[in-house]
Design a protein around this motif. Structure first.
Motif, mmCIF file in Angstrom:
data_model
loop_
_atom_site.group_PDB
_atom_site.id
_atom_site.type_symbol
_atom_site.label_atom_id
_atom_site.label_comp_id
_atom_site.label_asym_id
_atom_site.label_seq_id
_atom_site.Cartn_x
_atom_site.Cartn_y
_atom_site.Cartn_z
ATOM 1 N N GLN A 105 0.911 -1.201 0.183
ATOM 2 C CA GLN A 105 -0.093 0.006 -0.019
ATOM 3 C C GLN A 105 0.668 1.199 0.296
ATOM 4 N N MET A 106 1.832 1.175 0.720
ATOM 5 C CA MET A 106 2.858 2.371 0.870
ATOM 6 C C MET A 106 3.532 2.476 -0.460
ATOM 7 N N SER A 107 4.115 1.516 -1.229
ATOM 8 C CA SER A 107 4.612 1.329 -2.521
ATOM 9 C C SER A 107 3.844 2.010 -3.293
ATOM 10 N N ILE A 108 2.542 1.586 -3.505
ATOM 11 C CA ILE A 108 1.626 2.257 -4.522
ATOM 12 C C ILE A 108 1.508 3.704 -4.352
ATOM 13 N N THR A 109 1.278 4.002 -2.872
ATOM 14 C CA THR A 109 1.011 5.426 -2.682
ATOM 15 C C THR A 109 2.163 6.431 -3.203
ATOM 16 N N ILE A 110 3.443 5.952 -2.998
ATOM 17 C CA ILE A 110 4.397 6.551 -3.445
ATOM 18 C C ILE A 110 4.604 6.798 -4.905
ATOM 19 N N VAL A 111 4.504 5.646 -5.461
ATOM 20 C CA VAL A 111 4.636 5.648 -7.145
ATOM 21 C C VAL A 111 3.306 6.538 -7.486
ATOM 22 N N ALA A 112 2.293 6.527 -7.086
ATOM 23 C CA ALA A 112 1.262 7.287 -7.660
ATOM 24 C C ALA A 112 1.573 8.671 -7.211
ATOM 25 N N ALA A 113 1.877 9.098 -6.051
ATOM 26 C CA ALA A 113 2.345 10.505 -5.741
ATOM 27 C C ALA A 113 3.497 10.979 -6.658
ATOM 28 N N LEU A 114 4.381 10.298 -6.864
ATOM 29 C CA LEU A 114 5.202 10.867 -7.729
ATOM 30 C C LEU A 114 5.016 10.867 -9.136
ATOM 31 N N TYR A 115 4.118 9.865 -9.664
ATOM 32 C CA TYR A 115 3.745 9.872 -11.281
ATOM 33 C C TYR A 115 2.687 11.107 -11.356
ATOM 34 N N ILE A 116 1.876 11.209 -10.477
ATOM 35 C CA ILE A 116 0.699 12.272 -10.378
ATOM 36 C C ILE A 116 1.272 13.662 -10.466
ATOM 37 N N GLY A 117 2.310 13.740 -9.504
ATOM 38 C CA GLY A 117 2.790 15.238 -9.450
ATOM 39 C C GLY A 117 3.563 15.501 -10.513
#
Length: 343
Positions: A105-117
């Motif tokens: 869950q943390m890994s997905i959140t990090i990847v998503a935050a970096l990509y979306i940003g």
């Protein structure tokens, strides 16, 4: 104790007292009101009442130190006291599946935050701060990450605001979602709340809206995330180091020397938990710790409400708000999928 230390202590107490008194009074009023609206609960009332009083009447500077003390320090003490009510066997309830859920869950959140940003055009620093704040533990993670990646105060301030705003909305949404999806099943509801929400206080508040067992187990999921703060900060420091032509020696050295540490209350939690497991903390003392922990929690939740500045929330730009919305949506979707597979 020297005169200087004594004077400093008196000044500190004087600084926090006005806001702390307000937070205590809000907590007491919440407990009283909860007798007539038991379904809403004292935790929810404390936050809403705090938001109302803090924004309409008592938002002056004199109260802010006390509000912050209530939200941060008292909540930390509450977590340590909570450890004195849980045995190691309770921690094992998470199991391998529970820990794997948190890591994914943390890994997905990090990847998503970096990509979306990146798609929204935000800087690397802003994206790293958003990723750590949402994946780990809100403001604390942002504060720990900022010096390692050399982020400025303006970036840090905006990220802390939007991370907290996202968490506040999710804090009320997740218990309702858990009712619809899981009928408030203990493990799945706790995983949803403890695996998504940004700050420790939000986890406590959201879990308390469901039940005492959900609140306690949600905190265990959350503590696993907090423990992984060091890994996240080290990773972002390494990524920033690689992406810069200028070597950030000072910042990366902070990680190498262990200056980025697990928060003290997590260590305290495990110490009191171990003492209770070994029967060094007797049951009657454990019950006292539980009662005191609950009182501190309620005051902390009042402090959270009192510190929410609605004007600041309205001022946030459209792109920043969308950033928070997209990350929150990804967190919910990924958590629901992972809970379905693992828990």
């Amino acid at each position: 104790m020297t005169k200087g230390t004594l004077s400093s202590s008196k000044s500190y107490i004087k600084g926090i007292l006005p806001g702390l008194i307000v937070a205590v009074l809000v907590a007491m009023a919440s407990m009283f009101i909860a007798r007539f609206i038991p379904k809403l609960g004292a935790a929810s009332i404390a936050i809403f009442l705090g938001m109302f009083i803090g924004n309409v009447f008592l938002n002056q500077e004199i109260f802010q130190k006390g509000y912050k003390f209530s939200e941060t320090d008292l909540l930390s003490y509450s977590i340590v006291l909570l450890g004195a009510t849980l045995s190691i066997s309770t921690l094992s309830e998470l199991g391998v599946a529970g820990i794997l859920f948190i890591v994914l869950q943390m890994s997905i959140t990090i990847v998503a935050a970096l990509y979306i940003g990146k798609k929204l055009g935000f800087s690397d620093n802003f994206r790293y701060l958003m990723a750590s704040g949402n994946a780990v533990c809100g403001s604390s993670a942002v504060a720990a990450t900022a010096p390692v990646i050399n982020a400025d105060d303006k970036e840090k301030g905006i990220v802390i605001t939007i991370v907290n705003v996202t968490g506040i909305f999710l804090m009320f949404i997740l218990p309702m979602l858990a009712q619809v999806l899981y009928n408030h099943d203990l493990i799945k509801t706790s995983g949803l709340i403890g695996g998504i929400l940004q700050s420790v206080g939000q986890v406590v508040a959201s879990g308390a809206m469901v039940s005492e067992p959900v609140k306690d187990l949600s905190m265990l999921f959350k503590i696993v995330r907090v423990i992984l703060l060091v890994v996240v900060v080290f990773t972002f420091g390494h990524l920033k180091h690689k992406s810069n032509s200028e070597i950030l020696e000072e910042e990366t050295e902070d990680v190498k020397k262990g200056k980025v540490k697990v928060p003290w209350y997590v260590i305290g939690f495990f110490i009191t938990c171990a003492l209770f497991t070994l029967n060094i903390i007797p049951m009657n003392l454990s019950l006292m710790c539980k009662a005191l922990s609950n009182k501190f929690e309620l005051i902390a939740l009042a402090g959270i409400g009192l510190r929410v500045n609605l004007k600041d929330l309205i001022k946030q730009g459209k792109s920043v708000s969308l950033y928070g919305l997209f990350i929150g949506t990804v967190q919910i979707i990924s958590a629901v999928v992972l809970i379905g597979i693992l828990l």
